[in-house]
Motif scaffolding. Structure first.
Motif, short mmCIF file in Angstrom:
data_model
loop_
_atom_site.label_atom_id
_atom_site.label_comp_id
_atom_site.label_asym_id
_atom_site.label_seq_id
_atom_site.Cartn_x
_atom_site.Cartn_y
_atom_site.Cartn_z
N ILE A 1 10.33 29.88 -80.36
CA ILE A 1 9.76 30.43 -81.59
C ILE A 1 10.45 31.76 -81.84
O ILE A 1 10.43 32.66 -80.99
CB ILE A 1 8.24 30.66 -81.45
N MET A 2 11.08 31.90 -83.01
CA MET A 2 11.87 33.10 -83.26
C MET A 2 11.00 34.30 -83.64
O MET A 2 11.30 35.43 -83.26
CB MET A 2 12.89 32.81 -84.37
N HIS A 3 9.93 34.07 -84.41
CA HIS A 3 9.12 35.19 -84.89
C HIS A 3 8.48 35.94 -83.73
O HIS A 3 7.81 35.36 -82.88
CB HIS A 3 8.05 34.69 -85.87
N GLU A 4 8.69 37.23 -83.69
CA GLU A 4 8.20 38.16 -82.68
C GLU A 4 8.82 37.93 -81.30
O GLU A 4 8.26 38.34 -80.27
CB GLU A 4 6.67 38.19 -82.61
N TYR A 5 9.96 37.26 -81.24
CA TYR A 5 10.73 37.25 -79.99
C TYR A 5 11.20 38.68 -79.73
O TYR A 5 11.74 39.34 -80.62
CB TYR A 5 11.93 36.32 -80.10
N ALA A 6 10.98 39.17 -78.53
CA ALA A 6 11.24 40.59 -78.23
C ALA A 6 12.27 40.73 -77.12
O ALA A 6 12.27 39.97 -76.14
CB ALA A 6 9.94 41.28 -77.81
N MET A 7 13.16 41.70 -77.30
CA MET A 7 14.18 42.03 -76.29
C MET A 7 14.07 43.53 -75.99
O MET A 7 14.06 44.34 -76.92
CB MET A 7 15.58 41.74 -76.81
N PRO A 8 14.01 43.92 -74.72
CA PRO A 8 14.08 45.35 -74.40
C PRO A 8 15.36 45.94 -74.99
O PRO A 8 16.42 45.29 -74.98
CB PRO A 8 14.10 45.37 -72.87
N ALA A 9 15.29 47.17 -75.47
CA ALA A 9 16.43 47.76 -76.18
C ALA A 9 17.68 47.84 -75.31
O ALA A 9 18.79 47.55 -75.79
CB ALA A 9 16.05 49.14 -76.70
N ASP A 10 17.52 48.23 -74.04
CA ASP A 10 18.71 48.36 -73.20
C ASP A 10 19.36 47.01 -72.94
O ASP A 10 20.59 46.88 -72.91
CB ASP A 10 18.38 49.07 -71.88
N GLU A 11 18.55 45.96 -72.79
CA GLU A 11 19.08 44.62 -72.60
C GLU A 11 19.76 44.12 -73.88
O GLU A 11 20.83 43.51 -73.83
CB GLU A 11 17.95 43.67 -72.20
N ALA A 12 19.14 44.40 -75.03
CA ALA A 12 19.73 44.00 -76.31
C ALA A 12 21.07 44.71 -76.53
O ALA A 12 22.02 44.11 -77.06
CB ALA A 12 18.78 44.31 -77.45
N LEU A 13 21.16 45.96 -76.12
CA LEU A 13 22.40 46.72 -76.28
C LEU A 13 23.54 46.07 -75.49
O LEU A 13 24.64 45.85 -76.02
CB LEU A 13 22.19 48.17 -75.83
N GLU A 14 23.29 45.74 -74.23
CA GLU A 14 24.32 45.11 -73.41
C GLU A 14 24.69 43.74 -73.94
O GLU A 14 25.85 43.34 -73.93
CB GLU A 14 23.84 45.02 -71.96
N PHE A 15 23.69 43.00 -74.42
CA PHE A 15 23.95 41.67 -74.97
C PHE A 15 24.83 41.77 -76.21
O PHE A 15 25.78 41.00 -76.38
CB PHE A 15 22.63 40.98 -75.30
N CYS A 16 24.53 42.72 -77.09
CA CYS A 16 25.33 42.91 -78.30
C CYS A 16 26.77 43.29 -77.95
O CYS A 16 27.72 42.80 -78.59
CB CYS A 16 24.72 43.99 -79.19
N ARG A 17 26.95 44.14 -76.96
CA ARG A 17 28.30 44.53 -76.54
C ARG A 17 29.07 43.31 -76.05
O ARG A 17 30.25 43.15 -76.35
CB ARG A 17 28.22 45.58 -75.43
N MET A 18 28.41 42.46 -75.31
CA MET A 18 29.06 41.26 -74.79
C MET A 18 29.46 40.31 -75.92
O MET A 18 30.59 39.80 -75.96
CB MET A 18 28.13 40.56 -73.80
N VAL A 19 28.54 40.08 -76.88
CA VAL A 19 28.83 39.17 -77.99
C VAL A 19 29.96 39.70 -78.86
O VAL A 19 30.83 38.94 -79.31
CB VAL A 19 27.56 38.93 -78.83
N ALA A 20 29.97 41.01 -79.08
CA ALA A 20 30.98 41.60 -79.94
C ALA A 20 32.37 41.61 -79.31
O ALA A 20 33.37 41.73 -80.03
CB ALA A 20 30.57 43.03 -80.30
N ARG A 21 32.45 41.47 -78.00
CA ARG A 21 33.74 41.60 -77.32
C ARG A 21 34.30 40.29 -76.81
O ARG A 21 35.36 40.27 -76.18
CB ARG A 21 33.60 42.62 -76.18
N ARG A 22 33.60 39.21 -77.07
CA ARG A 22 34.09 37.90 -76.63
C ARG A 22 34.24 36.96 -77.81
O ARG A 22 33.54 37.10 -78.82
CB ARG A 22 33.14 37.29 -75.60
N ASP A 23 35.13 36.00 -77.68
CA ASP A 23 35.25 34.97 -78.69
C ASP A 23 33.95 34.18 -78.75
O ASP A 23 33.42 33.74 -77.72
CB ASP A 23 36.42 34.04 -78.35
#
Length: 514
Positions: A242-264
Motif C-alpha cells: 500500500i503506497m499511501h503513508e508508506y514511510a522511510m526514515p530520512a537518512d535511509e531515504a537519502l542513501e537510497f536516493c543517492r544509490m538510485v541517482a548514481r546507477r543505471d
C-alpha cells in the motif's frame, strides 16, 4: 456514526447497483499535467472519495518546453485523443460533474492557450489553469484530506515543477514553486545527473519553506516519487503493498536516493516494480528528493497517494464534512455496504471502550479512533466461508482503500478483526503483518478481538441489544452484565468467550444478570 447515505444508486443505464453509495456523483476530474493526462471518476463527493475509474496517458506534454517554449505537437495530439476518450467514458458512466485542471506545461508554453481552448471545446468545461501557488495549495489540501493531523512539508513533484507548502493540522502555509519537475530537470541538465544535482541544489537553496520543516515529515506526492517508494518497498520485501503513508526514515531515504541517482535504472534490484515508462525519470526524482532532504532535514519521508485532484474534492466539501474523519467515514460506508447491521457496528464503539477500561488497557486518542474504525469494520466479512472469514477480513482491511491511517494502524485494524473471527490463535496468521504493529498495538488488537467475540454472541449481530449490556471490572472479576430479559443468552459458549477475554487481564470471568 455510520454514513446516512443510502446504498444502491441507479447507474447511467438505469441499472440498480447495490454495491455503490448514492449521492452527488459520479464526479470526474481530468488532470492535464506535464507528464501525464489522467481521468479519475469518483463514486461521489464525500470525505473519503472512492475512485470508480482511473486511467492515464503518459503524453509527455512538458517534454521539449525548456528548449522550444512550446508543447510538442505529438504530445498535444496524444493528449487531445486521450481527452476525447475520457469524455466518452464520462458519458457512459453518467458523470454529473466534471472538472478539468491544467498545470505547469500548459501554463508556460506559448501554444498552451490554444491547446486549452481545444480541451474546453471537447469537454464543454472551462479549464482551471492552476498557478504554482494554487497548485501548491491544492496539493496541501490533498495531504489534509488523506493524512490524519499532518504536521510537515508537502511536496508535489510533477513533470514540469515542484511545489512545496507547509501543512500543520488544518492550516496551510505559503507555497513555493521550483522548475524541478522530472521532464524539466532532464532537459535543463542535458540528461546529465551531476548537472541535475547542481541545478536542484541551487534552486532549493533559496527555499524559505523547506528549512521550517526540520525534524518534521516530508509528504511526497507525485508519480515519480511513488515509483521511487515502490522500488524501496520491493527491495525491503515490505509486507504491505500500500503506497499511501508508506514511510522511510530520512537518512535511509537519502542513501537510497543517492544509490538510485548514481546507477543505471535497469540495473537496480527489483526495478521490475517500476513501469518502464516511469524508469526514465526515476533518477531525476531521486536527485530532487535527495536535495529536498538536504535542504529540509526532515524526520521521515511519507508518501501521500492523494494530491491536487483529491485536494480539489476536499476543497469542494462543506466545512462540516471537511472536519470529519476520513477513516471513520470510509469505515462507516463499508459497514453500510457490507455488514449485517450498520447500527450494531456503530453500537460497538462505546461498548468496547468500557471493555478496554475494564481490562485496564488505557488508550491514546489515536488508539481509541482506530478501535472505533475496527468496530465499524467488524462484520464486513460475514458472507465469507466460516473457515476463512478471519483471513478474508484481514486481507480486505489491510489492503483496503483507506486514508487517514498509517501502516501500523492498518495492521491493528486487520489483526483485531482477524482475532474477532479466529480467536486468539496466531498459527494461521502471517508473521509479516504482525511486524507492522507495535507490541502495544498487538496487545490492544487481541483484546479488542476477544471483546468483539463476546459482543457478537450476545447480539447475534443485530442492533439494540449491546447498549443494554456492559463489561465491567468488579475487583479481580471481569463481569458481563446482562439485563433480566436477556438472561437466556447466558450459555456455556458465551461463558467460554468471557473467560477468554478475562484471561487477557488475569481476571476471573463472570456473567451477571442485573
Amino acid at each position: 456514526m455510520p454514513s446516512t447515505e443510502r446504498a444502491a444508486p441507479v447507474t447511467a443505464t438505469g441499472e440498480f447497483a447495490p454495491g455503490r453509495l448514492d449521492g452527488n456523483g459520479p464526479i470526474a476530474i481530468i488532470d492535464v499535467g506535464s507528464n501525464s493526462v489522467r481521468l479519475v471518476v469518483y463514486e461521489r463527493l464525500s470525505r473519503s472519495p472512492m475512485p470508480l475509474f482511473n486511467e492515464k496517458e503518459l503524453a509527455g506534454l512538458g517534454r521539449g518546453i525548456a528548449a522550444t517554449g512550446r508543447l510538442n505537437d505529438d504530445a498535444v495530439a496524444a493528449s487531445l485523443a486521450a481527452v476525447r476518450r475520457f469524455m466518452g467514458l464520462c458519458e457512459q458512466m453518467g458523470v454529473k460533474s466534471l472538472h478539468v485542471l491544467a498545470t505547469a506545461a500548459s501554463r508556460e508554453a506559448s501554444n498552451g492557450p490554444a491547446f486549452l481552448a481545444e480541451i474546453e471545446r471537447i469537454t464543454g468545461v472551462e479549464v482551471s489553469l492552476l498557478s504554482g501557488r494554487e497548485e501548491a495549495r491544492l496539493s496541501a489540501m490533498g495531504v489534509l484530506s488523506g493524512i490524519h493531523n499532518p504536521n510537515g512539508i508537502a511536496g508535489d513533484l510533477g513533470g514540469g515543477s515542484l511545489e512545496v507548502v507547509d501543512v500543520r493540522g488544518n492550516e496551510i502555509g505559503d507555497g513555493e514553486t521550483f522548475p524541478l519537475g522530472g521532464l524539466r530537470l532532464e532537459e535543463s541538465s542535458e540528461k546529465t545527473l551531476k548537472k541535475a544535482e547542481k541545478i536542484a541544489a541551487e534552486a532549493l537553496s533559496s527555499s524559505k519553506v523547506l528549512p521550517t520543516g526540520a525534524g518534521r515529515p516530508f509528504y511526497a506526492i507525485g508519480g515519480t516519487w511513488r515509483s521511487l517508494a515502490r522500488l524501496h518497498m520491493r527491495q525491503k520485501a515490505y509486507p504491505l503493498h500500500i503506497m499511501h503513508e508508506y514511510a522511510m526514515p530520512a537518512d535511509e531515504a537519502l542513501e537510497f536516493c543517492r544509490m538510485v541517482a548514481r546507477r543505471d535504472a535497469d540495473s537496480l534490484d527489483s526495478i521490475e516494480a517500476v513501469s518502464k515508462n516511469r524508469r526514465v525519470l526515476l533518477p531525476y526524482g531521486a536527485v530532487v528528493l535527495e536535495q529536498v532532504i538536504r535542504a529540509m532535514r526532515p524526520s521521515q519521508i511519507i508518501i501521500s497517494a492523494l494530491g491536487v485532484r483529491e485536494g480539489l474534492l476536499y476543497d469542494l466539501l462543506d466545512p462540516a464534512e471537511r472536519a470529519s474523519d476520513p477513516l471513520i467515514s470510509a469505515s462507516s460506508e463499508l459497514a453500510l455496504l457490507r455488514s449485517r447491521s450498520p447500527g450494531h457496528a456503530n453500537e460497538l464503539g462505546p461498548w468496547t471502550a468500557e471493555a478496554m477500561a475494564a481490562l485496564g488497557l488505557d488508550e491514546t486518542e489515536e488508539e481509541a479512533r482506530l478501535r472505533i474504525a475496527a468496530c465499524l469494520l467488524a462484520d464486513i466479512g460475514w458472507r465469507g466461508h466460516p473457515d476463512y472469514r478471519g483471513e478474508q477480513s484481514l486481507n480486505l482491511i489491510a489492503h483496503g482503500a483507506f486514508v487517514g491511517i498509517d501502516h501500523p494502524g492498518r495492521a491493528y485494524l486487520a489483526l483485531a478483526n482477524y482475532y474477532r473471527h479466529e480467536g486468539l490463535v496466531d498459527e494461521h496468521l502471517s508473521s509479516r503483518i504482525r511486524e507492522l504493529a507495535s507490541t502495544r498495538l498487538m496487545e490492544r488488537a487481541r483484546a479488542l478481538g476477544a471483546a468483539l467475540r463476546v459482543a457478537y454472541l450476545v447480539s447475534g449481530a443485530m442492533a439494540g441489544v449491546i447498549p443494554r449490556t456492559r463489561i465491567e471490572a468488579r475487583g479481580d472479576q471481569l463481569a458481563l452484565v446482562l439485563p433480566p430479559d436477556r438472561e437466556m443468552l447466558a450459555g456455556s459458549r458465551l461463558g467460554r468467550r468471557i473467560a477468554q477475554l478475562a484471561k487477557i487481564a488475569g481476571m476471573r470471568p463472570a456473567i451477571i444478570i442485573e
